[in-house]
Structure formats: C-alpha cells, structure tokens
Design a protein around this motif. Structure first.
Motif, mmCIF file in Angstrom:
data_model
loop_
_atom_site.group_PDB
_atom_site.id
_atom_site.type_symbol
_atom_site.label_atom_id
_atom_site.label_comp_id
_atom_site.label_asym_id
_atom_site.label_seq_id
_atom_site.Cartn_x
_atom_site.Cartn_y
_atom_site.Cartn_z
ATOM 1 N N PRO A 274 0.823 -1.217 0.000
ATOM 2 C CA PRO A 274 0.000 0.000 0.000
ATOM 3 C C PRO A 274 0.851 1.258 0.000
ATOM 4 O O PRO A 274 1.851 1.352 0.713
ATOM 5 N N HIS A 275 0.435 2.249 -0.816
ATOM 6 C CA HIS A 275 1.144 3.524 -0.899
ATOM 7 C C HIS A 275 0.339 4.675 -0.303
ATOM 8 O O HIS A 275 0.900 5.594 0.269
ATOM 9 N N THR A 276 -0.975 4.649 -0.459
ATOM 10 C CA THR A 276 -1.835 5.661 0.161
ATOM 11 C C THR A 276 -3.027 4.961 0.805
ATOM 12 O O THR A 276 -3.414 3.864 0.392
ATOM 13 N N SER A 277 -3.614 5.612 1.796
ATOM 14 C CA SER A 277 -4.739 5.021 2.525
ATOM 15 C C SER A 277 -5.673 6.121 2.979
ATOM 16 O O SER A 277 -5.240 7.114 3.576
ATOM 17 N N LYS A 278 -6.975 5.948 2.671
ATOM 18 C CA LYS A 278 -7.987 6.894 3.115
ATOM 19 C C LYS A 278 -9.164 6.123 3.697
ATOM 20 O O LYS A 278 -9.560 5.096 3.149
ATOM 21 N N GLY A 279 -9.707 6.623 4.783
ATOM 22 C CA GLY A 279 -10.815 5.947 5.435
ATOM 23 C C GLY A 279 -12.050 6.824 5.536
ATOM 24 O O GLY A 279 -11.975 8.057 5.486
ATOM 25 N N LEU A 280 -13.180 6.160 5.675
ATOM 26 C CA LEU A 280 -14.470 6.842 5.829
ATOM 27 C C LEU A 280 -15.350 5.981 6.718
ATOM 28 O O LEU A 280 -15.361 4.751 6.596
ATOM 29 N N ALA A 281 -16.093 6.634 7.605
ATOM 30 C CA ALA A 281 -17.034 5.902 8.463
ATOM 31 C C ALA A 281 -18.299 6.719 8.623
ATOM 32 O O ALA A 281 -18.240 7.954 8.726
ATOM 33 N N ALA A 282 -19.424 6.051 8.609
ATOM 34 C CA ALA A 282 -20.715 6.710 8.800
ATOM 35 C C ALA A 282 -21.333 6.200 10.093
ATOM 36 O O ALA A 282 -21.196 5.017 10.432
ATOM 37 N N PRO A 283 -22.010 7.059 10.836
ATOM 38 C CA PRO A 283 -22.570 6.650 12.130
ATOM 39 C C PRO A 283 -23.651 5.591 11.977
ATOM 40 O O PRO A 283 -24.414 5.596 11.002
ATOM 41 N N PRO A 284 -23.765 4.677 12.959
ATOM 42 C CA PRO A 284 -24.752 3.591 12.874
ATOM 43 C C PRO A 284 -26.140 4.006 13.356
ATOM 44 O O PRO A 284 -26.888 3.171 13.860
ATOM 45 N N TYR A 285 -26.483 5.269 13.211
ATOM 46 C CA TYR A 285 -27.780 5.768 13.657
ATOM 47 C C TYR A 285 -28.437 6.508 12.496
ATOM 48 O O TYR A 285 -27.843 7.430 11.920
ATOM 49 N N LYS A 286 -29.659 6.130 12.160
ATOM 50 C CA LYS A 286 -30.325 6.643 10.968
ATOM 51 C C LYS A 286 -30.435 8.166 10.965
ATOM 52 O O LYS A 286 -30.097 8.825 9.980
ATOM 53 N N THR A 287 -30.921 8.741 12.057
ATOM 54 C CA THR A 287 -31.111 10.192 12.089
ATOM 55 C C THR A 287 -29.784 10.921 11.986
ATOM 56 O O THR A 287 -29.648 11.887 11.219
ATOM 57 N N LEU A 288 -28.784 10.465 12.723
ATOM 58 C CA LEU A 288 -27.472 11.105 12.675
ATOM 59 C C LEU A 288 -26.851 10.982 11.294
ATOM 60 O O LEU A 288 -26.247 11.930 10.778
ATOM 61 N N LEU A 289 -27.026 9.821 10.653
ATOM 62 C CA LEU A 289 -26.502 9.622 9.301
ATOM 63 C C LEU A 289 -27.184 10.571 8.315
ATOM 64 O O LEU A 289 -26.518 11.174 7.457
ATOM 65 N N THR A 290 -28.498 10.716 8.434
ATOM 66 C CA THR A 290 -29.242 11.591 7.525
ATOM 67 C C THR A 290 -28.793 13.038 7.682
ATOM 68 O O THR A 290 -28.594 13.759 6.693
ATOM 69 N N VAL A 291 -28.636 13.481 8.922
ATOM 70 C CA VAL A 291 -28.160 14.847 9.159
ATOM 71 C C VAL A 291 -26.757 15.026 8.593
ATOM 72 O O VAL A 291 -26.459 16.048 7.946
ATOM 73 N N SER A 292 -25.902 14.064 8.817
ATOM 74 C CA SER A 292 -24.529 14.150 8.303
ATOM 75 C C SER A 292 -24.515 14.224 6.783
ATOM 76 O O SER A 292 -23.781 15.030 6.191
ATOM 77 N N ASN A 293 -25.328 13.391 6.126
ATOM 78 C CA ASN A 293 -25.399 13.428 4.662
ATOM 79 C C ASN A 293 -25.845 14.797 4.163
ATOM 80 O O ASN A 293 -25.295 15.330 3.194
#
Length: 323
Positions: A274-293
């Motif tokens: 591996p030369h580069t690495s990027k991560g992403l995580a979304a919260p496991p809560y529907k309302t919080l995920l919708t607000v974040s989106n």
C-alpha cells in the motif's frame, strides 16, 4: 453496436445489490476502487448500468470524465434483494450527467427508498436534504462486457457476455519512489480488521478496470499477502487499488478504506504494497446519518462552487460531448 444484454443472474445482482464496488483509471495507469449504492440502476434492454454521486467528490468525477473506462463489481448480496450467488463484473464506458432533470431526480428518490429507507419529509428535512437529493450527479455506464462467476468468491468457470475477455496485460513500469509499502501495514490491518468485503482493481489489457475479490492471507513488511483464485491476477508488477468496506441495512453504519499501491504477482503468490490510505465511516444511527449526509452535501456543493470545481467539471463534460 447492439446493447449488451446480460444474463438473468447478472440482472438479479444489478437490480438487487445494496452496495457495489466501482473502479476507475488513474492518470498513472492504476485503478481506484470505492463503494457506492446504485439502488438498482440498470437497464438490460439498453445495456446501461450506473450509480450516483455528488460534487463533493470532484476527483472521482474528474478522472471519470478524463478517462471514462469504468467497472462495477456486484460482489455481495448482504442486505440487498438479489437471490443469485453469482459474482458479476460489468465493464464499459461512462458518461456523466452533472445536471439531471427534476424527473430523473424524482425517479431516483423513489427507487432509493426500498434500499435506503423512506425519505425524511417536512420543512426542516426538506431544507437540510435539498442539496443531497437535488444536486446528484449520474454516472451512466454503457456496457462493453459482463463477466459472471458462479459464486461470490469467483470460483468456477467465468462466462462472458459482450466483448471477449482480453489478453493478460503487460507489466507496468515501477514508480520512481519505489514499490515498497509507504503505509504502516500493521496499522492498516487493524483498520481493516472489521471490514470484511475486500477487493482489488487493476487496469486490464483493454484499458477497462478489472475488480476481483481477495482475501488478506497475512501482513508482512513487504505488504499484504493476498489469497486469490488462480488466474484472476496477471503475473508481474502493476499499480492497483484496494478496497475494504462494510455496511449495515440501508447503508447505516458503513465503513470504508481505499488504498492505492503496487501489486506483485509471482509463482509464490500475490503481495500488495500500500502507498496511500484513506478511510471513511458513517454513524450507525439513521437520524445522525441523515443529518450528516445533508450537511456534507451542502458543504461539498458550496466548496465546489467556491473553488471552481463545478465550473471545471462542466467544462470537461461539455468537451467530452463535443469529442
């Protein structure tokens, strides 16, 4: 040319998978592979599949506009509606619709609800999610080839619809900075430990990305030792992308890590440095995920307009139409 009409097993996966892997080509001849939720976008009669994204991810869109060779791997039946156990790889040429019609956006919202849940409504939600729903970008892929394996681990004989499977691609020239890992492999293994879906992508001999599922056998100082069914990875060295991801129903609580790096395949096995690495995580809560989106879509659109990204993408898209 007549549209490529893929078989029933492929159609079931295309119409029913919740999350898929998408790969596109980099200027250096490598591939980047990431995950998206296509919400069943695909028309067998016209030979087109697709997905949507946003202006908040301009690099992906710019690279697809510059080199439209794109592939989608329908690689997991988890939390979707498809019944088949087949692994499906669809490869073709993409076109980007930066300004879709209100009718198409409304159709997308209706199509997405069985996959992602009922759309939140009301004055506050309508304001919050306006950019998320109304500033979508469509990537439509006119299919050249669909390859199907009988199981999700790509074991068994491959069947191909459309263009014949190409020859083995030649080795690539190593990067000037060397091929060794530039990311701590031990840290990387801890990061992907709970991300069970893992795929590798490279540029095939005809320029179309190839995406294959892999298992990480063990980490070493040289990189990740991969376990792959025989014949799926070409011998020699080349640039390649790696994806590890996970997701829950309706894509709540998703996690993703995307890598670029160097793949070496010999008689002794396959090693990915591996030369580069990027991560992403979304919260496991529907309302919080919708607000974040909603907030991320607003910020992404504001940034794209402020720094000229939106105008640059429009220019690239217009030039492609002229070409």
């Amino acid at each position: 040319m007549s549209p490529v009409r893929w078989p029933d097993a492929a159609d079931d996966a295309i119409k029913g998978d919740l999350t898929v892997a998408v790969a596109y080509i980099t200027p250096a001849g490598g591939a980047v592979v990431t995950s998206v939720s296509p919400v069943g976008i695909g028309n067998r009669e016209s030979g087109v599949v697709g997905f949507t994204t946003s202006l908040g991810f301009p690099r992906k869109l710019e690279r697809i506009l510059r080199d439209p060779r794109v592939s989608i791997a329908y690689h997991t039946r988890e939390h979707g509606f498809a019944a088949t156990s087949s692994y499906v790889l669809a490869q073709g040429t993409a076109s980007v619709e930066l300004r879709p019609s209100p009718k198409r956006l409304a159709e997308l919202m209706r199509a997405s609800e069985p996959f992602l849940g009922k759309t939140r409504r009301g004055p506050i939600w309508d304001w919050l999610l306006r950019e998320y729903h109304q500033e979508r970008v469509f990537v439509d892929i006119s299919i050249d080839r669909v390859a199907v394996w009988p199981d999700l681990r790509t074991r068994g004989a491959m069947t191909v619809t459309g263009a014949a499977w190409p020859d083995v691609p030649a080795e690539q020239k190593p990067p000037k900075n060397g091929t060794e890992p530039r990311v701590d492999v031990g840290v990387l293994m801890r990061q992907i430990h709970k991300l069970p879906h893992r795929l590798l992508a490279y540029r095939g001999a005809d320029g179309l990305p190839v995406i294959v599922p892999v298992t990480v056998d063990r980490p070493t100082e040289a990189g990740l030792h991969l376990d792959v069914p025989p014949g799926l990875l070409p011998p020699g060295g080349r640039r390649a992308g790696f994806l590890a991801h996970s997701f829950q129903p309706q894509c709540i609580g998703l996690g993703m890590r995307t890598l670029t790096g160097w793949l070496t395949v010999t008689d002794e096995g396959a090693i990915y440095a591996p030369h580069t690495s990027k991560g992403l995580a979304a919260p496991p809560y529907k309302t919080l995920l919708t607000v974040s989106n909603g907030l991320l879509a607003k910020y992404g659109l504001w940034r794209a307009r402020r720094d000229g990204t939106a105008a640059r993408l429009q220019h690239l898209a217009a030039r492609k139409r002229v070409d």
